[in-house]
Design an enzyme around this catalytic site. Sequence first.
Site, PDB file in Angstrom:
ATOM      1  N   GLY A   1       6.722   4.898   8.622  1.00  0.00           N
ATOM      2  CA  GLY A   1       5.484   6.150   9.077  1.00  0.00           C
ATOM      3  C   GLY A   1       5.619   6.583  10.285  1.00  0.00           C
TER       4      GLY A   1
ATOM      5  CB  CYS B   1      12.681   8.719   9.127  1.00  0.00           C
ATOM      6  SG  CYS B   1      13.408   7.703   7.853  1.00  0.00           S
TER       7      CYS B   1
ATOM      8  CD  GLU C   1       9.450  12.284  12.437  1.00  0.00           C
ATOM      9  OE1 GLU C   1       8.251  11.634  12.593  1.00  0.00           O
ATOM     10  OE2 GLU C   1      10.407  11.785  12.065  1.00  0.00           O
TER      11      GLU C   1
ATOM     12  CE  LYS D   1      -1.853   2.775   3.079  1.00  0.00           C
ATOM     13  NZ  LYS D   1      -1.775   3.977   2.054  1.00  0.00           N
TER      14      LYS D   1
ATOM     15  CD  GLU E   1      13.295   1.062   9.532  1.00  0.00           C
ATOM     16  OE1 GLU E   1      13.903   2.030   9.734  1.00  0.00           O
ATOM     17  OE2 GLU E   1      13.692  -0.066  10.071  1.00  0.00           O
TER      18      GLU E   1
HETATM   19  P1  NAI Z   1       1.336   8.131   8.537  1.00  0.00           P
HETATM   20  O1  NAI Z   1       2.057   7.233   9.295  1.00  0.00           O
HETATM   21  O2  NAI Z   1      -0.326   8.373   8.616  1.00  0.00           O
HETATM   22  O3  NAI Z   1       1.332   7.433   7.122  1.00  0.00           O
HETATM   23  C1  NAI Z   1       2.118   6.582   6.685  1.00  0.00           C
HETATM   24  C2  NAI Z   1       1.495   5.365   5.807  1.00  0.00           C
HETATM   25  O4  NAI Z   1       0.656   4.654   6.923  1.00  0.00           O
HETATM   26  C3  NAI Z   1       0.770   5.747   4.823  1.00  0.00           C
HETATM   27  O5  NAI Z   1       0.516   4.887   3.822  1.00  0.00           O
HETATM   28  C4  NAI Z   1      -0.775   5.755   5.478  1.00  0.00           C
HETATM   29  O6  NAI Z   1      -1.855   5.506   4.262  1.00  0.00           O
HETATM   30  C5  NAI Z   1      -0.760   4.563   6.359  1.00  0.00           C
HETATM   31  N1  NAI Z   1      -1.506   4.599   7.535  1.00  0.00           N
HETATM   32  C6  NAI Z   1      -1.979   5.589   8.147  1.00  0.00           C
HETATM   33  N2  NAI Z   1      -3.000   5.100   9.132  1.00  0.00           N
HETATM   34  C7  NAI Z   1      -3.050   3.854   9.214  1.00  0.00           C
HETATM   35  C8  NAI Z   1      -3.448   3.005  10.122  1.00  0.00           C
HETATM   36  N3  NAI Z   1      -4.218   3.205  11.006  1.00  0.00           N
HETATM   37  N4  NAI Z   1      -3.197   1.699   9.633  1.00  0.00           N
HETATM   38  C9  NAI Z   1      -2.351   1.346   8.610  1.00  0.00           C
HETATM   39  N5  NAI Z   1      -1.837   2.109   7.830  1.00  0.00           N
HETATM   40  C10 NAI Z   1      -2.042   3.423   8.074  1.00  0.00           C
HETATM   41  O7  NAI Z   1       1.851   9.504   8.243  1.00  0.00           O
HETATM   42  P2  NAI Z   1       1.355  10.855   7.937  1.00  0.00           P
HETATM   43  O8  NAI Z   1       0.138  11.113   8.300  1.00  0.00           O
HETATM   44  O9  NAI Z   1       1.522  10.784   6.277  1.00  0.00           O
HETATM   45  O10 NAI Z   1       2.536  11.907   8.374  1.00  0.00           O
HETATM   46  C11 NAI Z   1       2.420  12.416   9.809  1.00  0.00           C
HETATM   47  C12 NAI Z   1       3.668  12.310  10.385  1.00  0.00           C
HETATM   48  O11 NAI Z   1       4.404  11.087  10.399  1.00  0.00           O
HETATM   49  C13 NAI Z   1       4.788  13.203   9.800  1.00  0.00           C
HETATM   50  O12 NAI Z   1       4.661  14.530  10.124  1.00  0.00           O
HETATM   51  C14 NAI Z   1       6.177  12.524  10.107  1.00  0.00           C
HETATM   52  O13 NAI Z   1       6.418  13.180  11.414  1.00  0.00           O
HETATM   53  C15 NAI Z   1       5.846  11.095  10.332  1.00  0.00           C
HETATM   54  N6  NAI Z   1       6.338  10.297   9.373  1.00  0.00           N
HETATM   55  C16 NAI Z   1       7.406   9.582   9.196  1.00  0.00           C
HETATM   56  C17 NAI Z   1       7.725   8.915   8.312  1.00  0.00           C
HETATM   57  C18 NAI Z   1       9.187   8.200   8.346  1.00  0.00           C
HETATM   58  O14 NAI Z   1       9.771   7.930   7.329  1.00  0.00           O
HETATM   59  N7  NAI Z   1       9.513   7.510   9.545  1.00  0.00           N
HETATM   60  C19 NAI Z   1       7.229   8.783   6.974  1.00  0.00           C
HETATM   61  C20 NAI Z   1       5.881   9.609   6.989  1.00  0.00           C
HETATM   62  C21 NAI Z   1       5.393  10.380   7.956  1.00  0.00           C
END
Ligand code: NAI
Length: 504
Positions: free
Chosen positions: A255, A311, A408, A202, A277
Amino acid sequence: MNVHLKALLTHDPETQLSAKARAFAARPKQLFINGEFCDASDGGTFASEDPATGRKICDFASATAQDVDAAVRAAHAAFETGWRDMAPVARAALIFKLADLIADNAEELAQLESLDSGRPLNVTRVLDIPFPVEALRYYAGWATKLSARTIDLSLQSDAYHSFTRREPIGVAALIVPWNFPFVQVAFKLAPALAAGCTVVMKPAEQTPLTTIRLAELVIEAGFPKGVVNILTGFGRPVGSALAEHPMVGKVSFTGSTQVGKSIVQAASGNLKRVGLELGGKSPNIVFADADMDLAIPGAANAIFAGSGQVCVAGSRLFIQRSAFDKVVSGIIDHASRIRIGAGLNRETEIGPLISDVQRRRVSSYVDAGRKAGADVALGGSALGEAGYYYSPTVLVGTTPNMTVQREEIFGPVVCAVPFDDIDDVLPLADHEVYGLASSVWTRDISTAHHIARGLKAGAVWVNCHGVYDPNLPIGGYKQSGWGQELGQAGVEAFTSLKSITFRL
Ligand code: NAI
Ligand code: MG
């Protein structure tokens, strides 16, 4: 307005797309289940936008829980009926073929990635597409090299013969974020396939474009139906249904830490394996004896590259007091010259933030920092009229209890903090929640080793930052993650270890 941004936005970035990329980008997109493209079960769609302009790129099918079930069943059937038992050399050949096809279409993929994510074309061309090619080739090699051990029993070595086997876990759900869309897909897809797992991927809802192009290349490479399935859509219902599904054996997620925790809960129904991660607030430590020609641009790139949506971004910059003013002014000088613009413009060095939501999140952190008493030494504001640009921002005078230093931000915002000596910087650098990455700049070998050992982080870079290699594992300490990606650890993470014992 930043002079470069003004210059770089004078023409429409989308005119930079090749005819092939433009035609692909404009077409409505479907899900990829069991080797076929199809609409979502309820016909739902959503749009992905170009963060440089805010314009819609095209519609994507918005998968449902029913689509998740169909994709997982297809992956499960493909696993049971062939992929698991295929000769490793045949699996390797398919993964090599996929790598070659990505390389053959690299320019188109680089353009699509820039369009959808805002990442600069001069970066997607040298990193976002080439690195996945190398990661696929690296892991194709592992398909024929994964093996286990013969074990001499400690108590009765003459009576039994024991050995271990590494077996693929089964169906792997791969959930990726938007910051490095294609790279993140490859980090997970390559080792999962090499290990003998089948997958349901996904992509993030903000950046599904290159992953759907990948589906076409998966067909062209000749993978058996159901080995790779791709579901575009939202965290709920798609990601959460994958994390809950009883036929999924492993979920690999990159994420936010918050969503990582919800995945752990969702996975508890069948206690599936979980790889995470997650976020970071990585310290970057500059000693006064550092080679400043390396350390200043290095520290600036550590936070401003990718607009800080990384990240491992070096978002907490600790500078030895005697060099504090010099390093801060050097970084401000470096940052003021960065060319900000649309990803598709060739001169752009850093692009926009991914979305309006992300820009508001970054702004509100900086505003909270200001209110709490931080000084904005550079930036601190949104840029441009269209698109989600934010200025490189340097904050000084922050304290460890301010949210800008604790949380973050995931934007181009660095907190510069002075320290006195080697003993006071380790406790300062230690973060109660995160432990993803860190870097240290010094000419003193003993200082470098001392700090490298002392930092509670999954990665330490000395006189460099953000160096990744397919053969080098990376993973988070504390709430920055579970397990590793890349390297041998990355492929073993998609296997179970079985021990077998024969009576002699
Ligand atoms: P997110 O963690 O919500 O999204 C990442 C992925 O998880 C996307 O594919 C999303 O559709 C999916 N996702 C969202 N809710 C989910 C659930 N309940 N169950 C399974 N999958 C789910 O991140 P978002 O909202 O785009 O960004 C928010 C913050 O997260 C950013 O400001 C940053 O601080 C952090 N982040 C960290 C990343 C990293 O590389 N460690 C990458 C992206 C975001
Ligand atoms: Mg997009």
